[in-house]
Design a protein around this motif. Structure first.
Motif, PDB file in Angstrom:
ATOM      1  N   VAL B  51       0.836  -1.207   0.000  1.00 15.16           N
ATOM      2  CA  VAL B  51       0.000   0.000   0.000  1.00 15.16           C
ATOM      3  C   VAL B  51       0.871   1.258   0.000  1.00 15.16           C
ATOM      4  O   VAL B  51       0.538   2.277  -0.587  1.00 15.16           O
ATOM      5  CB  VAL B  51      -0.968  -0.045   1.201  1.00 15.16           C
ATOM      6  N   LYS B  55      -0.005   3.329  -5.695  1.00 18.06           N
ATOM      7  CA  LYS B  55      -1.301   3.965  -5.443  1.00 18.06           C
ATOM      8  C   LYS B  55      -2.433   3.023  -5.835  1.00 18.06           C
ATOM      9  O   LYS B  55      -2.433   2.487  -6.944  1.00 18.06           O
ATOM     10  CB  LYS B  55      -1.426   5.233  -6.275  1.00 18.06           C
ATOM     11  N   PHE B  56      -3.380   2.839  -4.971  1.00 23.97           N
ATOM     12  CA  PHE B  56      -4.569   2.048  -5.309  1.00 23.97           C
ATOM     13  C   PHE B  56      -5.783   2.940  -5.281  1.00 23.97           C
ATOM     14  O   PHE B  56      -5.845   3.887  -4.506  1.00 23.97           O
ATOM     15  CB  PHE B  56      -4.745   0.900  -4.310  1.00 23.97           C
ATOM     16  N   ASP B  57      -6.739   2.589  -6.160  1.00 27.07           N
ATOM     17  CA  ASP B  57      -7.982   3.374  -6.128  1.00 27.07           C
ATOM     18  C   ASP B  57      -8.895   2.886  -5.023  1.00 27.07           C
ATOM     19  O   ASP B  57      -9.691   3.640  -4.483  1.00 27.07           O
ATOM     20  CB  ASP B  57      -8.689   3.270  -7.477  1.00 27.07           C
ATOM     21  N   VAL B  58      -8.784   1.569  -4.724  1.00 28.78           N
ATOM     22  CA  VAL B  58      -9.633   1.023  -3.682  1.00 28.78           C
ATOM     23  C   VAL B  58      -8.970  -0.206  -3.078  1.00 28.78           C
ATOM     24  O   VAL B  58      -8.199  -0.900  -3.756  1.00 28.78           O
ATOM     25  CB  VAL B  58     -11.056   0.707  -4.235  1.00 28.78           C
ATOM     26  N   VAL B  59      -9.245  -0.473  -1.800  1.00 27.48           N
ATOM     27  CA  VAL B  59      -8.704  -1.658  -1.125  1.00 27.48           C
ATOM     28  C   VAL B  59      -9.866  -2.506  -0.637  1.00 27.48           C
ATOM     29  O   VAL B  59     -10.790  -2.005  -0.005  1.00 27.48           O
ATOM     30  CB  VAL B  59      -7.827  -1.251   0.079  1.00 27.48           C
ATOM     31  N   CYS B  81      -3.356   3.490   5.383  1.00 28.39           N
ATOM     32  CA  CYS B  81      -3.576   4.140   4.093  1.00 28.39           C
ATOM     33  C   CYS B  81      -4.841   4.992   4.103  1.00 28.39           C
ATOM     34  O   CYS B  81      -5.856   4.593   3.540  1.00 28.39           O
ATOM     35  CB  CYS B  81      -3.612   3.122   2.959  1.00 28.39           C
ATOM     36  N   ARG B  83      -5.494   7.383   2.451  1.00 33.59           N
ATOM     37  CA  ARG B  83      -5.855   7.941   1.153  1.00 33.59           C
ATOM     38  C   ARG B  83      -6.661   6.968   0.299  1.00 33.59           C
ATOM     39  O   ARG B  83      -7.155   7.329  -0.754  1.00 33.59           O
ATOM     40  CB  ARG B  83      -4.598   8.386   0.404  1.00 33.59           C
ATOM     41  N   ASN B  84      -6.776   5.696   0.759  1.00 36.38           N
ATOM     42  CA  ASN B  84      -7.512   4.713  -0.041  1.00 36.38           C
ATOM     43  C   ASN B  84      -8.856   4.373   0.585  1.00 36.38           C
ATOM     44  O   ASN B  84      -8.924   4.121   1.781  1.00 36.38           O
ATOM     45  CB  ASN B  84      -6.710   3.409  -0.147  1.00 36.38           C
ATOM     46  N   ILE B 128     -15.379   4.823  -3.723  1.00 36.64           N
ATOM     47  CA  ILE B 128     -14.377   5.801  -4.175  1.00 36.64           C
ATOM     48  C   ILE B 128     -14.931   7.215  -4.070  1.00 36.64           C
ATOM     49  O   ILE B 128     -14.285   8.144  -3.562  1.00 36.64           O
ATOM     50  CB  ILE B 128     -13.934   5.493  -5.629  1.00 36.64           C
ATOM     51  N   HIS B 131     -15.401   8.311  -0.457  1.00 38.35           N
ATOM     52  CA  HIS B 131     -14.101   8.534   0.164  1.00 38.35           C
ATOM     53  C   HIS B 131     -13.510   9.871  -0.298  1.00 38.35           C
ATOM     54  O   HIS B 131     -13.002  10.655   0.515  1.00 38.35           O
ATOM     55  CB  HIS B 131     -13.156   7.386  -0.208  1.00 38.35           C
ATOM     56  N   THR B 132     -13.604  10.114  -1.621  1.00 39.84           N
ATOM     57  CA  THR B 132     -13.088  11.374  -2.143  1.00 39.84           C
ATOM     58  C   THR B 132     -13.805  12.547  -1.488  1.00 39.84           C
ATOM     59  O   THR B 132     -13.186  13.545  -1.096  1.00 39.84           O
ATOM     60  CB  THR B 132     -13.304  11.443  -3.665  1.00 39.84           C
TER      61      THR B 132
END
Lengths: 173, 524
Positions: B51, B55-59, B81, B83-84, B128, B131-132
């Motif tokens: 992680v 960079k991942f868009d989603v976990v 993380c 940010r994910n 996503i 979260h954003t």
């Protein structure tokens, strides 16, 4: 000095209402008893203490009152004024507020907390215009609060509420 | 901001220790997002390592991993993380666990047996997006907090600067008065012949010195008033007052000036005038300013009249009339502006700053009155102002009207009751009232009620009410520490309510009337 301070803090415990009442009755006495005073005026000359750090202010008062049957003492700073008051017991005190070495608040509080000076009427004379200061000084036990510059006729009228001021006989002057 | 719907090449991290489940979910993911890139990890430790690398868009994370179980996995992942967006996977439906997981920072919760491509697609997109948005919110909040802090610091600095400036003006004006006092006193002393005989001519000249020095003194007063008006630090201690007493208090100074300038001063105060509700010191200043102006602009033989009479049901009017040059009709509004002075040939040398009328008008407005001028050129002028009679309902109405008129002024008024404990002495009651008056600003109001109670109308926005109450408390503690006679008697503070000035003005008046009636009933 230390004995004075101790005495003051003890006196502070006296209920305020009692002090107020005593002061009120003193003021009434001084007004009612004017006729009685008039007779003894020949023997008793009112003594007035002026506490102001500006010697010219003290001097103008001395000159003004030289035409009256009155004795003027002066003090140029707060603690000196307080000492004059407890040693000499003047009949009236005129006092500035902002002074070096003991400002008006200190002097007034000390006077009011001291058995010997508690009843001496105090007229506060200051160049400060703040209404808060006025209420503060009145709450500390001032009898009158006037703004400088004050015209002598106004000041005279206020002083006459507390002491008997009569003109000197011009021939003896 | 990345909108999930627009992005199809997703990079996904799947943390799953069960190979079969992992394969099945990966297949579903590829169906949901054909272009996606799925990276797999089988334990939390591996996951945390990758992680940080890419960079991942989603976990997507299973809750039971070899090195971490249940909520601990959620906490660790969210922490590692932030940010994910995180979607939690679990083997069985458990509502309580799912709610807790979401509370800990997961975006969604999926039960493994029921996963299909459609559900995954929707869940991931929403995760996503949510979260954003939440990260965006956090950022905004953070900015807001920083700005708030910055404003608070700036505000306290400004307040301090303002007070310092005010203190400076106070001190300077005090320093001015000491020499002025000496000058005036020596001049009048000499004039009165106390330092030796003076001729009539000399006495007259000395009178002028005294008079001009007193002009200077009035200018100092004006400057002090203007600086306080400008800084908003001008307090107003309005209470029940007698008109005759206010006039009497300022009369000696006016009379003296009239005498020096050979102006005849007349006084017409109607009998049986009702008491008014005002700040007597400020009204006194208004009368002095108007009278000085009148005396300045009369023509020989000068004549000035100060009068007071009833004005309608709810007002008393005080007027100052002169027989001066008058003011042209088109300039009668302008004279109330700061530093304005009608160009006139008469006694040019007697001009002041031209602050007098402007200050007078502002001081009248602070006392809920109105200023007016009637003037005929060559005949004279009458400056008059009104003061409300001592009727709390009427005073409140004007108070609210005034607040509504002030541009960018306070939007709401809070009513605060102050109740003193039973056993306070009379002077202690006075001290508390003095303290309350001291706490209030010119846009606040205080009514003494019987039974050692007060009603305060404080014009602070609802959001600042707490701040006001805190200030009241701080100042009370400060006074209690410094008060020579010990602390002020205890009093209770109750907020009765808050009203919008523009929309609920009449309700405020009704409330005040009710409070007063209630209290009167209690006393009876």
């Amino acid at each position: 000095m230390s004995s004075v301070v101790t005495q003051a803090s003890q006196a502070r415990k006296r209920p305020l209402q009692q002090v107020m009442r005593a002061r009120m009755s003193k003021r009434i006495e001084s007004k009612v008893g004017k006729d009685l005073l008039a007779r003894s005026a020949m023997t008793h000359t009112p003594r007035i203490l002026c506490i102001d750090d500006d010697p010219e202010i003290c001097r103008t008062l001395e000159m003004r009152l030289s035409a009256y049957r009155a004795e003027v003492q002066v003090a140029y700073f707060g603690t000196q004024g307080f000492w004059e008051a407890i040693t000499d017991h003047p009949d009236l005190i005129l006092m500035d507020v902002s002074m070096p070495s003991g400002d008006g608040r200190f002097v007034l509080e000390s006077l009011r907390n001291n058995q010997a000076t508690r009843r001496i009427p105090v007229i506060v004379l200051t160049g400060m215009r703040s209404p808060e200061l006025r209420s503060e000084m009145m709450a500390l036990g001032a009898d009158c609060f006037l703004n400088k510059p004050v015209h002598f006729d106004v000041l005279l009228r206020e002083m006459q509420a507390f002491v008997d001021l009569s003109k000197r006989d011009p021939t003896s002057h | 901001m990345v909108i999930a719907e627009q992005k199809t090449e997703l990079s996904i991290l799947l943390i799953e220790d069960d190979l079969v489940d992992g394969e099945s979910i990966t297949r579903s993911l590829h169906k949901a997002f054909p272009d996606c890139d799925v990276r797999r990890a089988t334990c939390l430790g591996d996951a945390l390592a990758v992680v940080n690398e890419s960079k991942f868009d989603v976990v997507l994370a299973d809750l039971s991993l070899p090195d971490s179980r249940g909520l601990d996995s959620v906490v660790s992942m969210v922490h590692a993380c932030p940010r994910n967006p995180l979607i939690v996977l679990t083997g069985h439906a458990d509502d309580e666990l799912s709610i807790t997981a979401i509370a800990e920072g997961a975006q969604d919760y999926l039960v493994k047996g029921r996963i299909n491509p459609e559900l995954l697609q929707r869940s991931i997109r929403y995760a996503i997006q949510r979260h954003t948005m939440s990260r965006n919110n956090e950022q905004l909040l953070q900015t807001l907090r920083e700005r708030d802090l910055l404003l608070q610091t700036k505000n306290s600095k400004l307040e301090k600067a303002c007070r310092t400036a005010q203190k400076f003006v106070d001190n300077v004006s005090h320093e001015f008065r000491t020499p002025l006092t000496v000058i005036m006193e020596y001049a009048s002393l000499l004039e009165d012949g106390i330092a030796g005989p003076v001729s009539e001519e000399q006495a007259k000249l000395l009178g002028v010195i005294d008079d001009r020095a007193s002009d200077l003194n009035n200018m100092v007063d004006d400057m002090l008033d203007v600086s306080k008006l400008e800084s908003g630090l001008l307090g107003a201690s309005r209470c029940q007052c007698t008109v005759a007493e206010i006039i009497e208090h300022v009369l000696p100074a006016i009379r003296r000036k009239a005498m020096v300038r050979d102006v005849r001063l007349e006084l017409q105060i109607d009998d049986d005038l009702p008491d008014v509700f005002c700040d007597s010191a400020k009204v006194g200043r208004v009368i002095v300013n108007l009278a000085i102006n009148a005396i300045k602009f009369t023509r020989s033989p000068g004549q000035v009249c100060i009068s007071a009479r009833r004005h309608g049901e709810t007002d008393v009017s005080i007027a100052v009339t002169d027989n001066g040059v008058g003011i042209p009709a088109d300039r009668q509004r302008e004279i109330f502006h700061r530093f304005a002075q009608v160009k006139t040939e008469v006694r040019d040398s007697t001009k002041g700053f031209g602050l007098g009328l402007n200050i007078a008008q502002e001081l009248v407005e602070i006392n809920f009155g109105k200023m007016d001028v009637e003037s005929t050129e060559g005949v004279g002028s009458t400056f008059s102002f009104t003061l409300p009679v001592n009727n709390p309902g009427e005073v409140t109405r004007r108070f609210v009207d005034r607040l509504a008129e002030v541009p960018d002024g306070p939007q709401s008024v809070s009513a605060i009751g102050v109740v003193l404990e039973e056993d306070a002495s009379e002077s202690a009651v006075l001290d508390v009232e003095r303290f309350l008056v001291h706490i209030l600003r010119q846009n606040d109001l205080i009514f003494p009620l019987p039974n050692r109670q007060w009603l305060l109308l404080v014009s602070v926005p609802t959001i600042a009410l707490e701040e006001f109450l805190a200030r009241l408390d701080t100042e009370r503690q400060q006074i209690n520490r410094n008060r020579p006679r010990g602390p002020l008697p205890d009093f209770r503070v109750e907020v009765h309510g808050t009203w919008d000035v523009a929309q609920r003005a009449t309700e405020i008046v009704t409330m005040v009337n009710q409070q007063l009636v209630q209290e009167k009933c209690c006393v009876a």
